[in-house]
Structure formats: C-alpha cells, structure tokens
Design an enzyme around this catalytic site. Structure first.
Site, PDB file in Angstrom:
ATOM      1  N   ASP A   1      43.322  65.548 -27.294  1.00  0.00           N
ATOM      2  CA  ASP A   1      43.837  65.089 -26.017  1.00  0.00           C
ATOM      3  C   ASP A   1      43.802  63.548 -26.083  1.00  0.00           C
ATOM      4  O   ASP A   1      43.035  62.822 -26.440  1.00  0.00           O
ATOM      5  CB  ASP A   1      43.116  65.725 -24.821  1.00  0.00           C
ATOM      6  CG  ASP A   1      44.045  65.632 -23.576  1.00  0.00           C
ATOM      7  OD1 ASP A   1      44.784  66.262 -23.289  1.00  0.00           O
ATOM      8  OD2 ASP A   1      44.049  64.309 -22.831  1.00  0.00           O
TER       9      ASP A   1
ATOM     10  N   ILE B   1      44.819  57.936 -20.844  1.00  0.00           N
ATOM     11  CA  ILE B   1      44.334  56.523 -20.461  1.00  0.00           C
ATOM     12  C   ILE B   1      43.477  56.412 -19.123  1.00  0.00           C
ATOM     13  O   ILE B   1      43.602  57.220 -18.346  1.00  0.00           O
ATOM     14  CB  ILE B   1      45.523  55.646 -20.042  1.00  0.00           C
ATOM     15  CG1 ILE B   1      46.702  55.647 -21.303  1.00  0.00           C
ATOM     16  CG2 ILE B   1      45.308  54.212 -19.785  1.00  0.00           C
ATOM     17  CD1 ILE B   1      47.991  55.121 -20.882  1.00  0.00           C
ATOM     18  N   HIS B   2      42.363  55.914 -19.486  1.00  0.00           N
ATOM     19  CA  HIS B   2      41.307  55.649 -18.363  1.00  0.00           C
ATOM     20  C   HIS B   2      40.814  54.263 -18.095  1.00  0.00           C
ATOM     21  O   HIS B   2      41.153  53.516 -18.841  1.00  0.00           O
ATOM     22  CB  HIS B   2      40.065  56.654 -18.794  1.00  0.00           C
ATOM     23  CG  HIS B   2      40.345  58.036 -18.846  1.00  0.00           C
ATOM     24  ND1 HIS B   2      40.475  58.983 -17.872  1.00  0.00           N
ATOM     25  CD2 HIS B   2      40.715  58.695 -19.902  1.00  0.00           C
ATOM     26  CE1 HIS B   2      40.641  60.026 -18.106  1.00  0.00           C
ATOM     27  NE2 HIS B   2      40.803  60.108 -19.605  1.00  0.00           N
ATOM     28  N   ARG B   3      40.353  53.969 -17.028  1.00  0.00           N
ATOM     29  CA  ARG B   3      39.927  52.785 -16.577  1.00  0.00           C
ATOM     30  C   ARG B   3      38.436  52.324 -17.430  1.00  0.00           C
ATOM     31  O   ARG B   3      37.422  53.303 -17.002  1.00  0.00           O
ATOM     32  CB  ARG B   3      39.746  52.418 -15.044  1.00  0.00           C
ATOM     33  CG  ARG B   3      39.002  52.926 -14.317  1.00  0.00           C
ATOM     34  CD  ARG B   3      38.927  52.146 -12.882  1.00  0.00           C
ATOM     35  NE  ARG B   3      37.880  52.625 -11.907  1.00  0.00           N
ATOM     36  CZ  ARG B   3      37.843  52.952 -10.892  1.00  0.00           C
ATOM     37  NH1 ARG B   3      38.944  53.127 -10.160  1.00  0.00           N
ATOM     38  NH2 ARG B   3      36.926  53.268 -10.371  1.00  0.00           N
TER      39      ARG B   3
ATOM     40  N   GLU C   1      48.985  65.171 -26.480  1.00  0.00           N
ATOM     41  CA  GLU C   1      50.140  64.449 -26.176  1.00  0.00           C
ATOM     42  C   GLU C   1      50.679  63.374 -27.212  1.00  0.00           C
ATOM     43  O   GLU C   1      51.765  62.999 -26.779  1.00  0.00           O
ATOM     44  CB  GLU C   1      49.947  63.723 -24.738  1.00  0.00           C
ATOM     45  CG  GLU C   1      49.467  64.488 -23.645  1.00  0.00           C
ATOM     46  CD  GLU C   1      48.191  64.809 -23.433  1.00  0.00           C
ATOM     47  OE1 GLU C   1      47.194  64.732 -24.231  1.00  0.00           O
ATOM     48  OE2 GLU C   1      47.716  65.738 -22.431  1.00  0.00           O
TER      49      GLU C   1
ATOM     50  N   GLU D   1      44.241  49.510  -8.613  1.00  0.00           N
ATOM     51  CA  GLU D   1      44.677  50.527  -9.064  1.00  0.00           C
ATOM     52  C   GLU D   1      45.998  50.768  -8.337  1.00  0.00           C
ATOM     53  O   GLU D   1      46.588  50.205  -7.778  1.00  0.00           O
ATOM     54  CB  GLU D   1      43.845  51.841  -8.156  1.00  0.00           C
ATOM     55  CG  GLU D   1      42.348  51.993  -9.081  1.00  0.00           C
ATOM     56  CD  GLU D   1      42.662  52.636 -10.452  1.00  0.00           C
ATOM     57  OE1 GLU D   1      43.664  53.052 -10.749  1.00  0.00           O
ATOM     58  OE2 GLU D   1      41.777  52.891 -10.947  1.00  0.00           O
TER      59      GLU D   1
HETATM   60 MN   LIG Z   1      45.973  66.499 -21.555  1.00  0.00          MN
END
Ligand SMILES: [Mn+2]
Length: 495
Positions: free
Chosen positions: A168, A171-173, A235, A291
């Site tokens: 998987d 995008i995360h902070r 993805e 955000e």
């Molecule tokens: Mn996913």
C-alpha cells in the site's frame, strides 16, 4: 496516449514538461529559510485552496538556494493548479477524473529493478554513519512558525502487509523528531496503519520506505481510498496505468522494503512496535501543521515513530513539499474522490451523472458538485440517489451539491448561481445527521451541534440545486447566438 502523458516518468521529466509552458514554473536564487519562510513565500505565489487570503492560483516554484544546505533544492506547488495537473497528465481539466477512473479499473502492477539502476540510490547516507542527522541532509520545511516541527509533507509511504505481503502507498504527515526519528500521524483506518498494527501485534517493526519527489501520477494515485482501492490494492498500479508503464521499484539499502527507484529522495526506516511520542515534544506548541481544511491541526498526544535507517537520494536532489491547505491538496485528494464517485454512480445509474467536481473551497474531500442530466420524468429523484451513492463512494464527503447539465461544475460562480435560482432551502436540502466524516473538520464536534455524538461525526447534507423535471420549461438560460469569435478575434478559441 497523448504526448504529455508519455513524457513524464519522474519528477525531473515533469519539471521539463512544465518548462515548455511560460506560466507553470518559476525559480528563485534568493536564499530561503526552510523554517516557515519558504511556505510563507509560496502562500502568496500559488497556494490558493483553503489558505487565508491573499493567495492565488500560480506557478509551481523551485527554490535553488536553501539556507544551511548545499546542493539541495526545494520544489513546492507542483500540483497546486488543476490546469497544470491536466497538462502533466496530457488531458483536459474536465476529463481528469474520467482518466483516473479508467486507471483504477485497469491497474498495472509495479516492477522491481536492480539497485545499480536505481537513481534514488546515487548517494547513500546510513544512520550508522558518524554524525548522521536527518535535518543535516534534508531541509524539511516548517510550514508556519507554530508547527510542531519540520515536516515531510509529500512522502510516498510504502509498506507491505506482514501477513499477506500486499503493498500500500499513502501520504502521511511526517514530523522530524530527532536525528534519526520521524513521527507518523494516521487518520484512523488508513491501510498502512492496519499493516503497522498487524506487525505490532507480533511484536515486530514494520519496514517502510518514504519516497519523495516522484512522477505526479504516483502522488495522485496514492490518494485513492477505500472502497475504490480496498485493503490490499497497491495504489502504485494506478500510476502504472496512467502512464501505461509500470512504476519501477528497487530494494532499499538498509531495510527489507522497496522504494520508488527514480525518486529524488528516499527515507528508509521502521515503524517501531509499542513506541509513541507526543508530536510536539520538541516545541510544545500544541499544534501540528497546516492541514487541508485550512486550520493548523492539533499536535497528537501519542503517534507512532519511524526509526530511520538510511537516507538515499539522487545527485543534486530536489526535495518536494506542499502547503497542506493549498490547491495541491485539493487536486491530490479531490481528483481521486471525483473518480471514485464517477465509478460508483456510473455502475448504478449509467449515463445519468455527466461530471463531478470536488472544488477547492471544499478541500477536495468534503464537497462534491455533481452535474446530472434528467432525461425524462423517471429521472426525477435520481439526482438524490446519485448524491447518496457519492457519500458511499467516499466516506469523508460531507456536502453534495447537485446541478443540471447546463451548469458548469468547474465554475463555482455558476454553481452558486444554480443554488440561488434553482434551490429553496426548505425543500431542496436533505440532512443526514450523525454520520462519521472526518476528524480534521473542526465543526464536526459535539460542541458545535447536539446531533453530533463524537468528534469527526457530521451532518451530511445534500443541496439539490436541480430544476424539478416538470418545471424545466421555466428555467431556460438566455439563448445567445452561437458564433465563431475567431472571425472577430483571430486565435480566440486557442487561449
Ligand atoms: Mn490503500
């Protein structure tokens, strides 16, 4: 495939493509401080989105000189204009969501290439090297003076399910916490967090690669969420389909994981089991970073930690970043949301929904405008069915606006006109209270409404701005003559 669609394979080819246009990319040699100043500049130049005015839609920007760093450039705002995104994908703004929908339905899985061919490993820094320090290598920006710390905002976080091996990308902070630690914030339910929890239950660390500075097809593809891309759907295969060639991965140098082979920068690390930190432990600001809803998120009390094992990069790397509330986020989150809605409504109501737009003031996630075409009396009421399907296609959606086929969903002025002349509040509004939406909407809170039982729950609402089928004859737009303006102003239609 269009020419532009084939031309882009990595960040540098995307930059080269934009350089062919006069209005898409600007450079500065003025030295910039990555601490708050860089984002402060771009706010005026091209952030737009939910950023407080003054801001505007503008070009992407490359800062050639970063204070305190040699040989490190920073790119910001690559995707912060829908027109630019369309150019990078070789299509029109109106067709982007249809293109994404087709790519999800025809995924092409990534492949692995040998490390010696992977440009992301031209330069290697191991955490065991003397003096290793993330912030000495990479100018992670602090977006505002009150941020919890420096953040990587556009890292493609890639990991494998410890049980199934399925991958998987999300995008995360990511906040830099020490010389070799980065905190990672997960909104509940994210797939990488599912992997992390499975590893943690076995008492194991989860290897994760963070690839920064890649083909924008990967950045947009990574923003798909379930049910369109369920757990186990890699993805990266959406980007493969968009370019009609698989994304190339390579093995990491320090962990058992794979990274995007032509990324500008790769951070390799492990999400540690049973370790949490307070996101603002170094600054005590109480804030995280700006955000997408346009507010600075609260620092989280306990977030998982990545122990960094290595940083690799291309020669003369370009660190890519974005402003959280900018149109860059609107496009990355919104176009996949549009594609997800199109996929679902097209299955259920073929030919009824003409187009979907998740516009900038709606953050890309919270508002969708659906353009429908009532073909006969039996289509009356189907517009609200389409709205319910949209809510199912994307769980974080809060508002759906419905307009007829003669309204331009990409022009919010036209949408507001429809709301003004084709909408009566008491009969055209449908409330669906008490549904879980998204925690970063500050109004989705019990303090705001007695119908909300917990933070992140909202009243989903349908604004039906379509004309009742039986009244269509009363709602004809002024019928100007169709003429060829080029006869009067040569080249007019090319602009
Ligand atoms: Mn996913």
């Amino acid at each position: 495939m269009s020419e532009n669609q084939k031309k882009v394979t990595d960040l540098r080819s995307a930059i080269a493509l934009l350089s062919e246009y006069e209005d898409e990319l600007i450079y500065t040699d003025e030295p910039v401080d990555p601490i708050a100043e860089l984002s402060g500049v771009y706010r005026y130049v091209g952030a737009n989105g939910t950023v407080q005015r003054p801001t505007q839609i503008g070009p992407a920007m490359i800062f050639n000189k970063i204070k305190g760093y040699n040989d490190m450039r920073v790119l910001i705002g690559l995707l912060s204009s829908r027109k630019r995104v369309a150019r990078l994908f070789g299509t029109s703004q109106e067709n982007l969501a249809f293109m994404l929908k087709d790519s999800v339905q025809h995924p092409i899985a990534p492949i692995v290439i040998p490390r010696e061919k992977a440009v992301c490993q031209e330069v290697v820094h191991l955490a065991t090297d003397p003096g290793f320090d993330i912030l000495k290598i990479l100018p992670a920006p602090t977006n505002t003076p009150e941020d919890a710390g420096p953040y990587f905002t556009l890292g493609m976080c890639y990991a494998a399910d410890p049980e199934t091996g399925e991958h998987d990308v999300t995008i995360h902070r990511l906040c830099v916490q020490s010389k070799d630690e980065i905190s990672m914030y997960f909104v509940p339910g994210r797939h990488l967090d599912v992997f992390r929890q499975k590893a943690e239950a076995q008492g194991k660390a989860l290897p994760v690669s963070i690839s920064i500075g890649v083909d924008p097809a990967i950045e947009i593809g990574a923003c798909f969420e379930p049910p369109t891309t369920p757990l186990g759907f890699d993805e990266l295969s959406i980007a493969g389909s968009l370019r009609n060639q698989p994304v190339e991965l390579t093995d990491c140098v320090s962990i058992n994981a794979r990274a995007i082979a032509n990324a500008e920068v790769v951070i390799e690390g492990e999400l540690l089991p049973n370790v949490r930190v307070r996101e603002d432990q170094n600054t005590n600001t109480g804030k995280a970073m700006p955000e997408f809803p346009g507010y600075t998120g609260d620092a989280q009390a306990a977030v998982p930690v990545i122990k960094v094992k290595a940083i690799t990069h291309r020669k003369h790397p370009i660190l890519q970043t974005c402003i959280g509330p900018s149109d860059e986020h609107t496009n990355m989150a919104g176009i996949p949301t549009e594609a997800s809605i199109l996929q679902m409504v097209e299955r259920a109501l073929p030919g009824f929904v003409q187009n979907v737009h998740c516009p900038s003031p709606g953050t890309g996630k919270y508002l969708a405008v659906l353009q429908v075409k009532k073909r006969n009396a039996n289509d009356e009421g189907r517009q609200r069915q389409a709205a319910l399907l949209a809510f199912s296609a994307f769980s974080e959606l809060k508002h759906v606006m419905l307009v007829d086929e003669d309204v331009d969903v990409f022009d919010m002025n036209d949408v507001m006109w429809a709301m003004t002349t084709r909408y009566q509040g008491d009969v055209s509004t449908v409330f669906i209270p008490g549904v879980r939406c998204h925690p970063l909407d500050p109004s989705s809170d019990p303090a705001f409404s007695p119908s909300i039982r917990g933070h992140g729950i909202a009243c989903k609402t349908i604004f039906d701005c379509t004309v009742p089928y039986s009244l269509k004859h009363n709602f004809k737009r002024c019928a100007f003559m169709a003429v060829d303006v080029n006869r009067f102003i040569p080249g007019f239609n090319k602009k």
